[in-house]
Structures are given as structure tokens and as C-alpha cells.
Design a protein around this motif. Sequence first.
Motif, short mmCIF file in Angstrom:
data_model
loop_
_atom_site.label_atom_id
_atom_site.label_comp_id
_atom_site.label_asym_id
_atom_site.label_seq_id
_atom_site.Cartn_x
_atom_site.Cartn_y
_atom_site.Cartn_z
N MET A 143 -11.99 -2.23 0.39
CA MET A 143 -10.61 -1.80 0.56
C MET A 143 -9.90 -2.75 1.53
O MET A 143 -10.49 -3.18 2.52
N ILE A 144 -8.63 -3.07 1.21
CA ILE A 144 -7.84 -3.93 2.09
C ILE A 144 -6.69 -3.12 2.70
O ILE A 144 -6.68 -2.84 3.89
N TYR A 145 -5.69 -2.79 1.89
CA TYR A 145 -4.59 -1.94 2.33
C TYR A 145 -4.59 -0.75 1.37
O TYR A 145 -3.99 -0.82 0.31
N ASP A 146 -5.30 0.30 1.75
CA ASP A 146 -5.48 1.46 0.88
C ASP A 146 -4.15 1.86 0.25
O ASP A 146 -3.16 2.01 0.98
N SER A 158 5.16 8.06 2.91
CA SER A 158 4.07 7.30 2.29
C SER A 158 3.23 6.70 3.40
O SER A 158 3.57 6.83 4.58
N TYR A 159 2.13 6.05 3.03
CA TYR A 159 1.22 5.54 4.05
C TYR A 159 0.31 4.49 3.44
O TYR A 159 0.22 4.35 2.21
N THR A 160 -0.34 3.76 4.30
CA THR A 160 -1.46 2.93 3.88
C THR A 160 -2.54 3.05 4.94
O THR A 160 -2.24 3.40 6.09
N ILE A 161 -3.75 2.81 4.54
CA ILE A 161 -4.85 2.73 5.51
C ILE A 161 -5.19 1.26 5.65
O ILE A 161 -5.56 0.62 4.65
N MET A 162 -5.04 0.74 6.83
CA MET A 162 -5.31 -0.67 7.07
C MET A 162 -6.82 -0.86 7.26
O MET A 162 -7.40 -0.36 8.23
N HIS A 163 -7.42 -1.59 6.30
CA HIS A 163 -8.85 -1.89 6.42
C HIS A 163 -9.02 -3.34 6.84
O HIS A 163 -10.15 -3.83 6.97
N ARG A 164 -7.91 -4.04 6.95
CA ARG A 164 -7.94 -5.45 7.33
C ARG A 164 -6.95 -5.57 8.48
O ARG A 164 -5.78 -5.25 8.33
N GLY A 216 0.83 -1.20 0.00
CA GLY A 216 0.00 0.00 0.00
C GLY A 216 0.87 1.25 0.00
O GLY A 216 0.58 2.24 -0.69
#
Lengths: 391, 135
Positions: free
Chosen positions: A203-206, B67-73, A151
Motif C-alpha cells: 500500500m502507498i496512499y490507501d 474523505s481520507y487517505t492512509i499514508m503508507h509512504r 487517495g
Amino acid sequence: MSDALKKVAIVGVYESAQARRLNRTPEDLYKEIVLGALNDAGLTIKDVDGVVGGNPLLNEGEGRGMPGSVFAEYFGTELRYSGQALTATQAPALGILHAMEAVATGRASTVLVAMAAATPGFGVAGGDSGQSVSGDQWLSPFGLARVGYYGMFAHRHMHEYGTTPEQLARVAVNHRKHALLNPNAIMHDRGPITVSDVLGSRMIYDPLHLLDCSPVNEGGGAIIVTTEERARSLKHPAIRVLGFAECYSAVDIFHLPSITAFDGNGGQSGRDAFAMAGVTPNDIDVAQISDHFSISPIIELEDLGFCKKGEGGAFVESGAVELGGKMPINTNGGYLSHSHAGSPGIFDIIELVRQLRGEAGERQVPNARIGLHHGVGATYISAQTAILARD
Amino acid sequence: MSEYQKPLPTPTELTQPFWDGVREEKLLVQKCSGCGTLRHIPKPWCANCLSDDYTWSQLSGKGEVYSYTIMHRAPATSFQTEIPYAVALVELEEGVRMISNLVGVPIEDVKIGMPVKVVYEHVNDEAALFKFAPA
């Protein structure tokens, strides 16, 4: 092509059924792929004098030991070579190289590279416990699974180059399209998907949605490598490795100067493999490049020089990487839609061999002569490139 | 306070000073005594000059989202109630990068390049975590 690699050929490949669950033991699956690859080559178990790769027989009661010893005992044979067993995606590609080096140096004459995954557990790639390979303390307190790195790679690529979620989705759409032409792909019967389907999946790892991520499934594959001399008397045209190269950069992403490349800063393994093979990206007819997540092929196409840095998204969107395009990739459906079992790099090599033999059926790239496999990892950041050709 | 359920840091001898620093609300990284290079995560020697000698140097705690990610899991059940949440690779102004959660900002407002500063969470009597919030 190096002189050593000229003495060696890939002569047998085999792939088991791929499924979310196979409901069979790893041992049984391993036996099937070993005998399947030998049958494809026209060889028997008595011809095998070397093995490379993870052996599920080792995991059941044998503990961790010498794969060669276990293989010899279970198959009633004696080996002269036992190669390193790794578990990474790219292990099979490296396994082929180890096998070829063993044959080229005369340490073995016929080497089997096999990968079987039939352990329970399925879902979306990356159901790990959030441990960093550098140690548990740097990721798990913050709820980051290592796959979340993808991500971060994707967001940075979008930021630096304007890559869009639609372009990421197009990777998954293309590979599903290819899977529909491959009866052995796990998504073969699931029908086509559209960019909207990908963007509409949860969405999983945006910015990666469910359909941007590989499934986790079961299956196996095996490859036989032997001497060029022996290959001449076997039934299939010999497939050669013209070039092979690797690049290792870091363990975790903290240390990378750029997170929009896997293959060093400038596509090192690709450049080295092209140089060894004496070919350029324009000479490649078909490629299999790792697609654990939809962002990966976009970066890899750039690293390999199939397009300029930053133009991977547009290159994919142009249709160039589809069957019928100028650089078809992942014709078997890739990890996204064919199989992400175990160390799925094995399926990349198998698909290239089939394409180069002209055995790829409905998904055949016409007159495919030279194929490329590129595998990457975003933890243990590394890349490997192999260039294969038909004699 | 109620018992903290999420994973806690498991320091090694090498990394203990870093986590001790976090408990004292200081962000410490190793500074090579040979060439002055700062490094995170801790290593026994400097990858730039291979010197084994270092001191711990305190950072300003200011940086920006690289950078980044949004954890939805959730990667572990203890994070199930937290999703979706942001995890960022933050570039500190001294040049080193660290990974942690972004707090105090709605996930839809997270952007690469946004200025952040370190904040500390004392999760129980023994452990503290460093996180980043909008500066």
C-alpha cells in the motif's frame, strides 16, 4: 473545428527510449528528440521558427530565461516565436495548442513542442516534500504529500459510487497489457500483471497500492506543428486538432464542491472540445487519458461522457477500454506502464498521432480516425481535452 | 519536551491569526463581512462577493470525514516512524473543509462520514497543530 485550427497540422513526432534511468544528460536527450521529430516530419532545424515547452538547456547554467533565445543559440537558428514553458503533466497538450495558435496566426510557420526529462531521481510518483501548492503550512505539518489527494479522490469515489479496489486495479492491469505490445514502454519486458498482483503490492496512499501508482522515470518526446500548406508536401498524413478546450477549477482540493471530478462539475473541457470538433464520445476511436494513479481514468471516463457518472469502475471492468473493446484507452501503456517521465502528456499526443497514422504496430486500433487526449491535474485542479483526427 | 522534528506551520501575515487561534485552542476561519461566506484556507478577499473585509469567526470544531487517505509512504523522513497514519479532508459543520491527521482511531476504523472533533497538540513552546479525533 475552428477556422484557425484548419490551417495547422501535426507532421512530426518522436519519442526517445524510456527508462528508469537513461544515464545521459538532459541536453543530449533534448537534441535527440528535436532532431528525431524533425526527421520524422522530413524537415530540418532551419525550418523551425518557433518553440514551446520546457527546455533542459535552460536549466544548465542558463538560469530561467527565454527558451527561444537558448534554442536559437544552441541550434544556430533564429526564431520568431517562443511559447510558454510549463512543467505540469498537461503542459505538452497545451504546448500543442500554443504552437497551433502561433502557426494559425502566422507568427511562426513550424513550431517544435518538446519535453525531455533526464534528471536524477526515481521511485513512485509523488516523492515530494508534502508542500501544498497553496503554501507549506496546510499539508506538510500533517505529513500529506500532494499526491495523497489521489487517495482522497479514490476513497470518495468508492464511497459515493461503490467503486472497488478491484476496479482500480483493473486500470493498471489493462495498461500493463497494452505496454506488453509497445516495445518502447518501460514495463514492456516486465510481463503481465493481475488484479491480485495489484492488490497484493504494498500500500502507498490507501486505497492506492504500488501498482496503482505510476513510476517516476526518464525519457523525452517531441512534436512538430506546421502549416496545412506545408503539411501537404511532407511524407506523413497530416494530423489535425479538431477541438481543444480547458477547464480550471481550484488550486487545492479544499475549495472543490466535489472531489469525484477533475473537469469542472459536468465535464466542461470535454464538452467544449466535443462541441468545437463537432463530434461526440461515440465518434472517438482511441483515447489517451492521464493515469498517474489508477483512480484518474475512472473519473476522467465519466467526466468525458464515455460512461455515466459513477459508472467508470464498471466501465473499466467490462473490458470496454482495452484494445479490442469499444473505447480503447492508453494503448501505449499509459503513465502507469509506458512512461511517466517529465510532462508525460507529450506521449499521449505522440501515441494518438501514431494510431491515427496507422503506425502503432501490434497495438494498432483498426481504422483509427479520431483520437482524444484528456489530461488532468489534482493539484492546480484542471483538465484539458484535445480531439485529433487524420485528414 | 524533546525537540519536535516534523515540519511546523510557516504562517504568513494573512494566516497568522489562524495559527494564533490554534495555539489558543480555537479553530478560526475568515468570515466575509460582505456576504457572510466562511472561507478556509485564508485569502485576502472573498471569492463569492470579492469583498476585502472580513472578521475571524470561531468554528465549533465538530465535523465529519469527507474523505481520507492512509499514508503508507512518508513524504519526509521525519514521518518515517509514523507510517501508516491517516490524513483526512474534514468537513466542519459550518461547511468549510480542512485537512489534518485523524488521531485516536485505528487506521482500519477510519470511515467517510465518521463524526470527528478538533483536538490540539502543543508540539513545542511556540507552535500548536489542530488534529481531529472521533467525536
